[in-house]
Motif scaffolding. Structure first.
Motif, short mmCIF file in Angstrom:
data_model
loop_
_atom_site.label_atom_id
_atom_site.label_comp_id
_atom_site.label_asym_id
_atom_site.label_seq_id
_atom_site.Cartn_x
_atom_site.Cartn_y
_atom_site.Cartn_z
N CYS A 55 -0.06 3.32 3.77
CA CYS A 55 0.37 2.83 5.09
C CYS A 55 1.52 1.82 4.99
CB CYS A 55 -0.81 2.21 5.84
SG CYS A 55 -1.45 0.68 5.14
N CYS A 85 0.85 -1.19 0.00
CA CYS A 85 0.00 0.00 0.00
C CYS A 85 0.89 1.25 0.00
CB CYS A 85 -0.90 0.00 1.23
SG CYS A 85 -1.75 1.58 1.47
N CYS A 97 -6.45 -0.27 -0.41
CA CYS A 97 -6.01 -0.84 0.86
C CYS A 97 -7.17 -0.90 1.85
CB CYS A 97 -4.88 0.01 1.42
SG CYS A 97 -4.34 -0.47 3.08
N CYS A 155 -6.29 1.60 4.96
CA CYS A 155 -6.25 3.07 4.87
C CYS A 155 -6.90 3.61 3.60
CB CYS A 155 -4.80 3.57 4.98
SG CYS A 155 -3.83 3.38 3.48
ZN LIG Z 1 -2.86 1.28 3.41
#
Ligand SMILES: [Zn+2]
Length: 292
Positions: free
Chosen positions: A147, A144, A165, A168
């Motif tokens: 994050c 991702c 993701c 997040c």
């Molecule tokens: Zn993420």
């Protein structure tokens, strides 16, 4: 009597082994020259991918960020740069060579404490090597952008762009670091920690020209670490090396393993050091967790 090439090779190896034996924390950094013996083409050089297909745009990450869906769509439809298709096909076929196995054996023997690879092929993981930092990521994982959470690609071949993701909501890309993309902070910090602990660095098959990874070698030098270069050709690094072994990774590491194993059987043990202490294990654990 003039030295023959085999004599010189033996002498270089013996000096490298002696340096490794007296060093309490040996870090190996591997580059494209390590993978080439597994059939993975290099980017640069006479037969390099960029030499044959032309250099790629150097702002790949910016382009991805601007249009991730379009990037994934081109990836799914194989509308990628020709050099990327050739590289991907080579990665699928590649297996570790004798040098990869020798490096893992050196780790098991306590002669190498950590490996930082600039390669994305994941071949080190197939050898049982445990203390590994893949500074440019791994082609078999997704990450991702927001994050940094990593997931294994497994046998999954993307036929459409991955979902955002779950943690997040940011976009997902391959774990491989793109041009113009910063190296993930956790990876860079782990690599820097190893370099700062290193009393000896083995620079294997790296042209020492890809930043910021190459900069770690100069940091090691300025920290006072001994530098051993294993490379068939002279590099930017050569002038600051304590020992240079002019050979390919497979041959040099296999021979080095034999020498270090011999020395171990004579001396009985390596000097104690922080190489096997808790910090090392903690670092490897962090990386493994993030990369699984
Ligand atoms: Zn993420």
């Amino acid at each position: 009597m003039p030295q023959t090439e085999p004599d010189l090779f033996r002498e270089q190896l013996a000096r490298a082994a002696a340096l490794m034996r007296k060093s309490r924390h040996v870090v190996a950094m591997t580059g494209a020259g390590m993978s080439v013996e597994s059939g993975i083409p290099t980017f640069r050089g006479a037969d390099g991918l960029w030499t044959r297909h032309g250099p790629p745009p150097m702002d790949g990450f910016k382009r991805f960020r601007e249009d991730p869906a379009g990037w994934w769509q081109r990836r799914v439809n194989r509308q990628m740069d020709a050099h990327m298709i050739e590289l991907r096909d080579a990665l699928v076929r590649a297996e570790p060579h004798a040098g990869h196995h020798a490096l893992a054996a050196l780790e098991r023997a306590g002669a190498v404490q950590h490996v930082i690879t600039q390669n994305i092929d994941g071949l080190d993981l197939k050898t049982g090597l445990t203390n590994l930092i893949e500074i440019h990521g791994n082609r078999s994982r997704l990450r991702c952008v927001g994050c940094g959470q990593r997931t294994s690609l497994g046998d999954f071949v993307p036929t459409e762009p991955p979902e955002p993701c779950a943690a997040c909501g940011d976009v997902i890309k391959f774990d491989t670091v793109m041009f113009g993309e910063p190296i993930p902070a956790d990876t860079m910090a782990a690599a820097r920690e190893q370099i700062d602990r290193a009393t000896c660095v083995l620079a294997i098959g790296t042209s020492a020209s890809v930043r910021p990874a190459s900069g770690l070698l100069w940091i090691a030098r300025s920290n006072g670490a001994a530098i051993i270069e294993i490379n068939p050709a002279e590099t930017k690094l050569t002038s600051i090396c304590d020992v240079v072994v002019r050979a390919r990774a497979g041959e040099a590491l296999s021979e080095l393993l034999e020498l270090v194993a011999q020395e171990k059987s004579v001396t009985g043990h390596r000097p104690p050091g922080p190489g096997s202490d808790v910090r090392s294990g903690a670092c490897a654990g962090t990386m493994n967790t993030n990369q699984s």
